[in-house]
Write a protein that holds these residues in place. Structure first.
Motif, PDB file in Angstrom:
ATOM      1  N   SER A 126       9.155 -10.249 -29.600  1.00 39.13           N
ATOM      2  CA  SER A 126       8.303  -9.330 -28.799  1.00 39.13           C
ATOM      3  C   SER A 126       6.775  -9.906 -28.961  1.00 39.13           C
ATOM      4  O   SER A 126       6.178  -9.189 -28.138  1.00 39.13           O
ATOM      5  CB  SER A 126       8.409  -8.042 -29.669  1.00 39.13           C
ATOM      6  OG  SER A 126       7.589  -7.953 -31.025  1.00 39.13           O
ATOM      7  N   TRP A 129       4.895 -10.118 -25.237  1.00 37.37           N
ATOM      8  CA  TRP A 129       4.668  -8.821 -24.837  1.00 37.37           C
ATOM      9  C   TRP A 129       3.682  -8.191 -25.653  1.00 37.37           C
ATOM     10  O   TRP A 129       2.883  -7.299 -24.701  1.00 37.37           O
ATOM     11  CB  TRP A 129       6.095  -7.924 -24.985  1.00 37.37           C
ATOM     12  CG  TRP A 129       5.954  -6.389 -24.642  1.00 37.37           C
ATOM     13  CD1 TRP A 129       6.090  -5.486 -25.278  1.00 37.37           C
ATOM     14  CD2 TRP A 129       5.751  -6.025 -23.337  1.00 37.37           C
ATOM     15  NE1 TRP A 129       5.528  -4.230 -24.699  1.00 37.37           N
ATOM     16  CE2 TRP A 129       5.503  -4.523 -23.439  1.00 37.37           C
ATOM     17  CE3 TRP A 129       5.239  -6.585 -22.037  1.00 37.37           C
ATOM     18  CZ2 TRP A 129       5.178  -3.483 -22.430  1.00 37.37           C
ATOM     19  CZ3 TRP A 129       5.205  -5.424 -21.100  1.00 37.37           C
ATOM     20  CH2 TRP A 129       4.915  -4.222 -21.274  1.00 37.37           C
ATOM     21  N   LEU A 132       0.518  -9.619 -24.250  1.00 38.14           N
ATOM     22  CA  LEU A 132       0.065  -9.226 -23.057  1.00 38.14           C
ATOM     23  C   LEU A 132      -0.668  -8.054 -22.967  1.00 38.14           C
ATOM     24  O   LEU A 132      -1.592  -7.852 -22.644  1.00 38.14           O
ATOM     25  CB  LEU A 132       1.140  -9.211 -22.101  1.00 38.14           C
ATOM     26  CG  LEU A 132       1.049  -8.777 -20.759  1.00 38.14           C
ATOM     27  CD1 LEU A 132       0.237  -9.686 -19.904  1.00 38.14           C
ATOM     28  CD2 LEU A 132       2.366  -8.465 -20.056  1.00 38.14           C
ATOM     29  N   LEU A 133      -0.162  -7.270 -23.688  1.00 37.16           N
ATOM     30  CA  LEU A 133      -0.674  -5.733 -23.786  1.00 37.16           C
ATOM     31  C   LEU A 133      -2.067  -5.843 -24.888  1.00 37.16           C
ATOM     32  O   LEU A 133      -3.048  -5.246 -24.352  1.00 37.16           O
ATOM     33  CB  LEU A 133       0.111  -4.869 -24.856  1.00 37.16           C
ATOM     34  CG  LEU A 133       1.433  -4.264 -24.021  1.00 37.16           C
ATOM     35  CD1 LEU A 133       2.360  -3.608 -24.728  1.00 37.16           C
ATOM     36  CD2 LEU A 133       1.071  -3.650 -22.567  1.00 37.16           C
TER      37      LEU A 133
END
Length: 182
Positions: A126, A129, A132-133
């Protein structure tokens, strides 16, 4: 325009709070699992695996990150006991910081650093992801912690920092003082 929205909008602060809570929960959960697991967390297998099977370039079969592999081989593996403490507790504290909104940009910076090191070692999971967040959180700065402890903490840090800067300036001209070299 997007930067202004992320850094100043109350709607962005609400959005960032939700993102911050999600990312924080992921770190908190990962750290808690490592700390309270049936077996003590041991990074040695992961580190040795990252050295034994580094990320390779498909066309030439050269290592993509030889400096990182050297870091793992010459520093991380010999100091694995340090990493056995830093990784789970780091994840836990990053998660707590993000969930509470306390020192948010510092917490997300160290979270991104941890995610990048896992990716350099060849683990995708993960991590992209979460990175990116996390970019949204770090770009937003103080607005990401507006609905959190940063609302109360950051004014004190700014006041403290302002006293240090003021103390190190000439009172008449306002220019920074130069150290005396004797």
């Amino acid at each position: 325009m997007i930067m202004n929205w992320l850094r100043g909008s109350k709607y962005a602060a609400v959005f960032l709070t939700l993102v911050r809570l999600y990312v924080g929960y992921q770190f908190l959960k990962a750290g808690w699992h490592k700390i309270t697991g049936d077996k003590a967390f041991d990074a040695s297998g992961f580190l040795k695996g990252a050295v034994a099977k580094p990320v390779m370039e498909s066309g030439t079969q050269d290592q993509v990150y030889p400096n990182f592999v050297a870091f793992l081989n010459h520093f991380a593996i010999p100091n694995v006991k340090l990493f056995n403490v830093m990784v789970p507790w780091g994840e836990l504290f990053i998660g707590i910081g993000l969930i509470l909104g306390a020192l948010t940009t510092a917490a997300v910076f160290f979270g991104m650093l941890m995610n990048f090191t896992f990716m350099l070692a060849g683990t995708v999971s993960s991590n992209p992801w979460l990175i990116l967040l996390s970019i949204f959180i770090i770009v937003a700065g103080a607005n990401a912690g507006k609905f959190g402890a940063d609302y109360y903490i950051l004014p004190y840090i700014r006041q403290w920092y302002g006293k240090i800067v003021k103390h190190n300036k000439d009172e008449v001209t306002g220019t920074p003082l130069k150290p005396h070299l004797n």
